[in-house]
Design a protein around this motif. Structure first.
Motif, PDB file in Angstrom:
ATOM      1  N   VAL A 161     -12.095 -11.192  -4.850  1.00 25.05           N
ATOM      2  CA  VAL A 161     -10.912 -10.349  -4.710  1.00 25.05           C
ATOM      3  C   VAL A 161     -10.989  -9.627  -3.371  1.00 25.05           C
ATOM      4  N   ARG A 162      -9.873  -9.685  -2.602  1.00 23.06           N
ATOM      5  CA  ARG A 162      -9.845  -9.106  -1.265  1.00 23.06           C
ATOM      6  C   ARG A 162      -8.935  -7.882  -1.141  1.00 23.06           C
ATOM      7  N   SER A 163      -7.895  -7.789  -1.977  1.00 24.26           N
ATOM      8  CA  SER A 163      -6.951  -6.683  -1.798  1.00 24.26           C
ATOM      9  C   SER A 163      -6.099  -6.470  -3.039  1.00 24.26           C
ATOM     10  N   PHE A 164      -5.507  -5.271  -3.110  1.00 20.30           N
ATOM     11  CA  PHE A 164      -4.593  -4.879  -4.180  1.00 20.30           C
ATOM     12  C   PHE A 164      -3.320  -4.313  -3.559  1.00 20.30           C
ATOM     13  N   ALA A 165      -2.217  -4.441  -4.296  1.00 17.96           N
ATOM     14  CA  ALA A 165      -0.979  -3.742  -3.941  1.00 17.96           C
ATOM     15  C   ALA A 165      -0.197  -3.521  -5.231  1.00 17.96           C
ATOM     16  N   GLU A 166       0.562  -2.429  -5.265  1.00 14.16           N
ATOM     17  CA  GLU A 166       1.422  -2.130  -6.413  1.00 14.16           C
ATOM     18  C   GLU A 166       2.866  -2.283  -5.961  1.00 14.16           C
ATOM     19  N   ASP A 167       3.683  -2.998  -6.751  1.00 11.51           N
ATOM     20  CA  ASP A 167       5.085  -3.167  -6.373  1.00 11.51           C
ATOM     21  C   ASP A 167       5.957  -2.119  -7.057  1.00 11.51           C
ATOM     22  N   ALA A 168       7.257  -2.177  -6.810  1.00 16.95           N
ATOM     23  CA  ALA A 168       8.204  -1.188  -7.341  1.00 16.95           C
ATOM     24  C   ALA A 168       8.307  -1.228  -8.867  1.00 16.95           C
ATOM     25  N   PHE A 169       7.903  -2.345  -9.474  1.00 13.24           N
ATOM     26  CA  PHE A 169       7.928  -2.471 -10.929  1.00 13.24           C
ATOM     27  C   PHE A 169       6.582  -2.109 -11.545  1.00 13.24           C
ATOM     28  N   ILE A 174      -2.898  -8.877  -6.824  1.00 12.42           N
ATOM     29  CA  ILE A 174      -4.305  -8.965  -6.458  1.00 12.42           C
ATOM     30  C   ILE A 174      -4.496 -10.178  -5.557  1.00 12.42           C
ATOM     31  N   GLY A 175      -4.912  -9.921  -4.322  1.00 15.95           N
ATOM     32  CA  GLY A 175      -5.159 -10.995  -3.372  1.00 15.95           C
ATOM     33  C   GLY A 175      -6.583 -11.501  -3.500  1.00 15.95           C
ATOM     34  N   THR A 176      -6.718 -12.808  -3.701  1.00 13.51           N
ATOM     35  CA  THR A 176      -8.044 -13.419  -3.808  1.00 13.51           C
ATOM     36  C   THR A 176      -8.216 -14.418  -2.671  1.00 13.51           C
ATOM     37  N   ASP A 177      -9.387 -15.018  -2.589  1.00 20.33           N
ATOM     38  CA  ASP A 177      -9.594 -16.009  -1.534  1.00 20.33           C
ATOM     39  C   ASP A 177      -8.934 -17.346  -1.855  1.00 20.33           C
ATOM     40  N   LYS A 178      -8.258 -17.460  -3.013  1.00 15.40           N
ATOM     41  CA  LYS A 178      -7.546 -18.691  -3.374  1.00 15.40           C
ATOM     42  C   LYS A 178      -6.121 -18.433  -3.835  1.00 15.40           C
ATOM     43  N   GLN A 192       0.113 -16.355 -11.648  1.00 17.68           N
ATOM     44  CA  GLN A 192      -0.868 -16.718 -10.659  1.00 17.68           C
ATOM     45  C   GLN A 192      -0.197 -17.614  -9.621  1.00 17.68           C
ATOM     46  N   VAL A 193      -0.384 -17.285  -8.342  1.00 14.28           N
ATOM     47  CA  VAL A 193       0.212 -18.047  -7.254  1.00 14.28           C
ATOM     48  C   VAL A 193      -0.929 -18.595  -6.404  1.00 14.28           C
TER      49      VAL A 193
END
Length: 194
Positions: A161-169, A174-178, A192-193
């Protein structure tokens, strides 16, 4: 360190160079004149703008044994909570740090101690509902709710896991290496994208 104004004009004629202050991964304003500077594996510093001086933060023995400032590894793992409180992560934990007049006055780990070094913390986010999400290098996510209830989640296939962000909802990205994993705020995976 070089200083620019909001239009990109250079304010200092000469960059400020410190022998140990290399590989800066985060900067946060503490006071009108003082900035916290976090480096990659070389500790934490205070930059005073008017004097152009950098001084190492020398936490007392108790704080340094807890903080382990030399274990800061991922960029921008810092989040201001209020005027004096900043959450900062090292690979050891996420810490609630209180600064006053440019000095570290208090530091407290927010997660339980983990004996396994593969559980090193990479990144975190403190969300709008006052939930702390922290992730490890082996795809484990710790979710600490405001009532102090701790939950453990696993990223599919245990990706880093490299990063997190919260959206308006209030979904947590969660940004991962894949790719990306999107969770709803209660900790269930939404999508999952890859």
């Amino acid at each position: 360190i070089q200083l620019y104004d909001s239009t990109g004009n250079q304010l200092w004629q000469k960059a400020l160079i410190g022998n140990k202050v290399k590989d800066i991964i985060a900067i946060e304003k503490l006071t009108k004149n003082d900035y916290l500077v976090i480096t990659l594996g070389k500790g934490w510093y205070i930059l005073n703008l008017p004097s152009k001086q950098i001084r190492a933060i020398k936490p007392s023995g108790v704080f340094e044994n807890i903080l382990r400032t030399n274990l800061s590894t991922f960029p921008n793992n810092i989040q201001r909570i209020d005027d004096s409180t900043i959450f900062i992560t090292t690979s050891a934990n996420v810490f609630k740090c209180i600064f006053k007049n440019g000095f570290l006055k208090f530091a407290q780990p927010l997660l339980p101690s983990f004996d396994n070094t593969s559980n090193s913390i990479n990144c975190f986010i403190y969300t709008s509902d006052k939930t702390l999400w922290a992730a490890t290098s082996i795809g484990i996510i710790y979710r600490l709710e405001k009532n102090k209830s701790l939950h453990t989640l696993h990223i599919p296939e245990n990706y880093l896991v490299r990063s997190f962000a919260e959206d308006a909802f209030h979904n947590i990205w969660i940004g991962t290496d894949k790719g990306l994993c999107i969770y709803i705020s209660v900790g269930q995976i939404l999508k999952q994208v890859t």
